[in-house]
Write a protein that holds these residues in place. Structure first.
Motif, PDB file in Angstrom:
ATOM      1  N   VAL A  67     -67.172  -8.055 -26.879  1.00  0.00           N
ATOM      2  CA  VAL A  67     -67.377  -8.888 -28.064  1.00  0.00           C
ATOM      3  C   VAL A  67     -67.347  -8.039 -29.323  1.00  0.00           C
ATOM      4  O   VAL A  67     -66.695  -8.383 -30.319  1.00  0.00           O
ATOM      5  N   GLU A  68     -68.047  -6.904 -29.301  1.00  0.00           N
ATOM      6  CA  GLU A  68     -68.088  -6.024 -30.472  1.00  0.00           C
ATOM      7  C   GLU A  68     -66.727  -5.411 -30.747  1.00  0.00           C
ATOM      8  O   GLU A  68     -66.338  -5.223 -31.904  1.00  0.00           O
ATOM      9  N   LYS A  69     -65.995  -5.094 -29.686  1.00  0.00           N
ATOM     10  CA  LYS A  69     -64.637  -4.569 -29.847  1.00  0.00           C
ATOM     11  C   LYS A  69     -63.764  -5.586 -30.565  1.00  0.00           C
ATOM     12  O   LYS A  69     -62.996  -5.239 -31.475  1.00  0.00           O
ATOM     13  N   PHE A  70     -63.882  -6.836 -30.178  1.00  0.00           N
ATOM     14  CA  PHE A  70     -63.114  -7.886 -30.828  1.00  0.00           C
ATOM     15  C   PHE A  70     -63.545  -8.074 -32.278  1.00  0.00           C
ATOM     16  O   PHE A  70     -62.713  -8.184 -33.175  1.00  0.00           O
ATOM     17  N   ARG A  71     -64.852  -8.097 -32.507  1.00  0.00           N
ATOM     18  CA  ARG A  71     -65.361  -8.281 -33.879  1.00  0.00           C
ATOM     19  C   ARG A  71     -64.833  -7.180 -34.795  1.00  0.00           C
ATOM     20  O   ARG A  71     -64.364  -7.446 -35.909  1.00  0.00           O
ATOM     21  N   ASN A  72     -64.887  -5.945 -34.341  1.00  0.00           N
ATOM     22  CA  ASN A  72     -64.428  -4.821 -35.157  1.00  0.00           C
ATOM     23  C   ASN A  72     -62.928  -4.901 -35.429  1.00  0.00           C
ATOM     24  O   ASN A  72     -62.468  -4.574 -36.532  1.00  0.00           O
ATOM     25  N   ARG A  73     -62.170  -5.338 -34.427  1.00  0.00           N
ATOM     26  CA  ARG A  73     -60.722  -5.457 -34.618  1.00  0.00           C
ATOM     27  C   ARG A  73     -60.395  -6.553 -35.630  1.00  0.00           C
ATOM     28  O   ARG A  73     -59.512  -6.394 -36.477  1.00  0.00           O
ATOM     29  N   LEU A  74     -61.123  -7.658 -35.554  1.00  0.00           N
ATOM     30  CA  LEU A  74     -60.900  -8.752 -36.493  1.00  0.00           C
ATOM     31  C   LEU A  74     -61.249  -8.331 -37.915  1.00  0.00           C
ATOM     32  O   LEU A  74     -60.522  -8.635 -38.868  1.00  0.00           O
ATOM     33  N   LEU A  75     -62.348  -7.620 -38.054  1.00  0.00           N
ATOM     34  CA  LEU A  75     -62.750  -7.133 -39.377  1.00  0.00           C
ATOM     35  C   LEU A  75     -61.755  -6.116 -39.927  1.00  0.00           C
ATOM     36  O   LEU A  75     -61.553  -6.025 -41.144  1.00  0.00           O
ATOM     37  N   TYR A  76     -61.138  -5.363 -39.034  1.00  0.00           N
ATOM     38  CA  TYR A  76     -60.090  -4.429 -39.460  1.00  0.00           C
ATOM     39  C   TYR A  76     -58.943  -5.194 -40.121  1.00  0.00           C
ATOM     40  O   TYR A  76     -58.468  -4.826 -41.198  1.00  0.00           O
ATOM     41  N   TYR A  77     -58.502  -6.268 -39.474  1.00  0.00           N
ATOM     42  CA  TYR A  77     -57.411  -7.052 -40.047  1.00  0.00           C
ATOM     43  C   TYR A  77     -57.835  -7.690 -41.377  1.00  0.00           C
ATOM     44  O   TYR A  77     -57.051  -7.745 -42.329  1.00  0.00           O
ATOM     45  N   LYS A  78     -59.068  -8.170 -41.427  1.00  0.00           N
ATOM     46  CA  LYS A  78     -59.559  -8.753 -42.678  1.00  0.00           C
ATOM     47  C   LYS A  78     -59.549  -7.709 -43.795  1.00  0.00           C
ATOM     48  O   LYS A  78     -59.183  -8.009 -44.935  1.00  0.00           O
ATOM     49  N   GLY A  79     -59.951  -6.495 -43.458  1.00  0.00           N
ATOM     50  CA  GLY A  79     -59.966  -5.416 -44.433  1.00  0.00           C
ATOM     51  C   GLY A  79     -58.591  -5.037 -44.932  1.00  0.00           C
ATOM     52  O   GLY A  79     -58.439  -4.500 -46.034  1.00  0.00           O
ATOM     53  N   CYS A  80     -57.579  -5.326 -44.116  1.00  0.00           N
ATOM     54  CA  CYS A  80     -56.190  -5.041 -44.506  1.00  0.00           C
ATOM     55  C   CYS A  80     -55.581  -6.180 -45.324  1.00  0.00           C
ATOM     56  O   CYS A  80     -54.396  -6.125 -45.687  1.00  0.00           O
ATOM     57  N   GLY A  81     -56.376  -7.202 -45.591  1.00  0.00           N
ATOM     58  CA  GLY A  81     -55.884  -8.333 -46.376  1.00  0.00           C
ATOM     59  C   GLY A  81     -55.209  -9.411 -45.558  1.00  0.00           C
ATOM     60  O   GLY A  81     -54.591 -10.328 -46.119  1.00  0.00           O
ATOM     61  N   CYS A  82     -55.335  -9.322 -44.254  1.00  0.00           N
ATOM     62  CA  CYS A  82     -54.724 -10.310 -43.365  1.00  0.00           C
ATOM     63  C   CYS A  82     -55.533 -11.607 -43.385  1.00  0.00           C
ATOM     64  O   CYS A  82     -56.762 -11.582 -43.382  1.00  0.00           O
ATOM     65  N   LYS A  83     -54.861 -12.739 -43.402  1.00  0.00           N
ATOM     66  CA  LYS A  83     -55.524 -14.040 -43.369  1.00  0.00           C
ATOM     67  C   LYS A  83     -55.734 -14.471 -41.919  1.00  0.00           C
ATOM     68  O   LYS A  83     -54.853 -14.305 -41.075  1.00  0.00           O
ATOM     69  N   ILE A  84     -56.896 -15.046 -41.661  1.00  0.00           N
ATOM     70  CA  ILE A  84     -57.261 -15.486 -40.316  1.00  0.00           C
ATOM     71  C   ILE A  84     -57.222 -17.007 -40.257  1.00  0.00           C
ATOM     72  O   ILE A  84     -57.848 -17.690 -41.073  1.00  0.00           O
ATOM     73  N   ILE A  85     -56.487 -17.532 -39.275  1.00  0.00           N
ATOM     74  CA  ILE A  85     -56.337 -18.980 -39.105  1.00  0.00           C
ATOM     75  C   ILE A  85     -56.619 -19.324 -37.645  1.00  0.00           C
ATOM     76  O   ILE A  85     -56.325 -18.538 -36.746  1.00  0.00           O
ATOM     77  N   ILE A  86     -57.196 -20.488 -37.418  1.00  0.00           N
ATOM     78  CA  ILE A  86     -57.339 -20.987 -36.058  1.00  0.00           C
ATOM     79  C   ILE A  86     -56.958 -22.459 -36.008  1.00  0.00           C
ATOM     80  O   ILE A  86     -57.266 -23.225 -36.926  1.00  0.00           O
ATOM     81  N   THR A  87     -56.236 -22.831 -34.967  1.00  0.00           N
ATOM     82  CA  THR A  87     -55.992 -24.242 -34.669  1.00  0.00           C
ATOM     83  C   THR A  87     -57.071 -24.702 -33.700  1.00  0.00           C
ATOM     84  O   THR A  87     -57.286 -24.069 -32.663  1.00  0.00           O
ATOM     85  N   ILE A  88     -57.751 -25.775 -34.043  1.00  0.00           N
ATOM     86  CA  ILE A  88     -58.864 -26.259 -33.224  1.00  0.00           C
ATOM     87  C   ILE A  88     -58.335 -27.196 -32.132  1.00  0.00           C
ATOM     88  O   ILE A  88     -58.090 -28.380 -32.359  1.00  0.00           O
ATOM     89  N   HIS A  89     -58.146 -26.634 -30.956  1.00  0.00           N
ATOM     90  CA  HIS A  89     -57.777 -27.446 -29.792  1.00  0.00           C
ATOM     91  C   HIS A  89     -59.040 -28.021 -29.144  1.00  0.00           C
ATOM     92  O   HIS A  89     -59.052 -29.155 -28.677  1.00  0.00           O
TER      93      HIS A  89
END
Length: 225
Positions: A67-89
């Protein structure tokens, strides 16, 4: 613009495959991959999640360190200016109850820049909880590209022994549990005998198949009633 859809294109659900093909036809650079999410060399403008469980290959349970590995990776992308989107299935996993898997949903929701909703229910629910993100309803696209429409309706009814007087509901997709199957029985009992239900995925996990055309004809009677 480069988009990463965090899912394997070859997964049995055709949503990702047909969506990515549609985006590619518009000259949008799309990659469908879970491995690319973890690659240190990957650079994307948008990270688009479909099913958070896919991140760890649909495991029934994961560790806190994952879980922490995933959280850190997601925050890395956010820090790079990447936009995060999810489709709610689905708001949460259908069957998985592991708290660490459930945390993947909460982490993504908390970091999302935009939510894509297939209907009003999830939009109303999540817009109240995450008001600073964008919330948009985008109806489920049609799977015309993967179905064969060469057979006429009258021929299909004759082959399946369904009379012209009967109304028919097609229920595609996988039925994951007996509760979901029981819902179909309730619908049938409420709507009456003139309604025919055709449910190709009704016993999918029981007869180990993914496509109706792979099912021997002798089993057709188990798939509609």
């Amino acid at each position: 613009m480069k988009i990463l859809i965090v899912s394997k294109k070859e997964d049995s659900n055709p949503f990702v495959k047909t969506l990515s093909e549609g985006l590619l036809s518009l000259n949008i650079d799309v990659v469908c991959s879970v491995a690319e999410f973890w690659s240190t060399e990957s650079k994307f403008d948008i990270i688009h999640f479909m099913w958070p469980e896919a991140i760890f290959n649909w495991k029934n349970s994961i560790s806190s360190s994952q879980v922490e590995k995933f959280r850190n990776r997601l925050l890395y992308y956010k820090g790079c200016g990447c936009k995060i989107i999810i489709t709610i299935h689905n708001l949460k996993p259908h069957l998985i109850k592991d708290n660490n898997v459930l945390m993947l949903f909460d982490i993504i929701y908390g970091e999302c820049d935009a939510f894509i909703h297939l209907g009003c229910y999830s939009k109303q629910l999540l817009e109240a909880k995450y008001p600073f993100a964008g919330h948009y309803i985008v109806p489920h696209h049609i799977y015309d590209s993967i179905y064969d429409f060469s057979i006429a309706k009258s021929d299909a009814r004759r082959l399946l022994n369904i009379s012209n007087e009967q109304d028919v509901i097609l229920a595609f997709g996988q039925f994951r549990s007996d509760d979901e199957r029981n819902l179909v029985f309730v619908i049938k009992s409420k709507l009456g005998s003139q309604l025919q239900l055709l449910v190709p995925g009704f016993y999918r996990d029981k007869i180990l198949t993914r496509r109706i055309w792979r099912i021997p004809k002798i089993l057709y009677k188990t798939l509609y009633f």
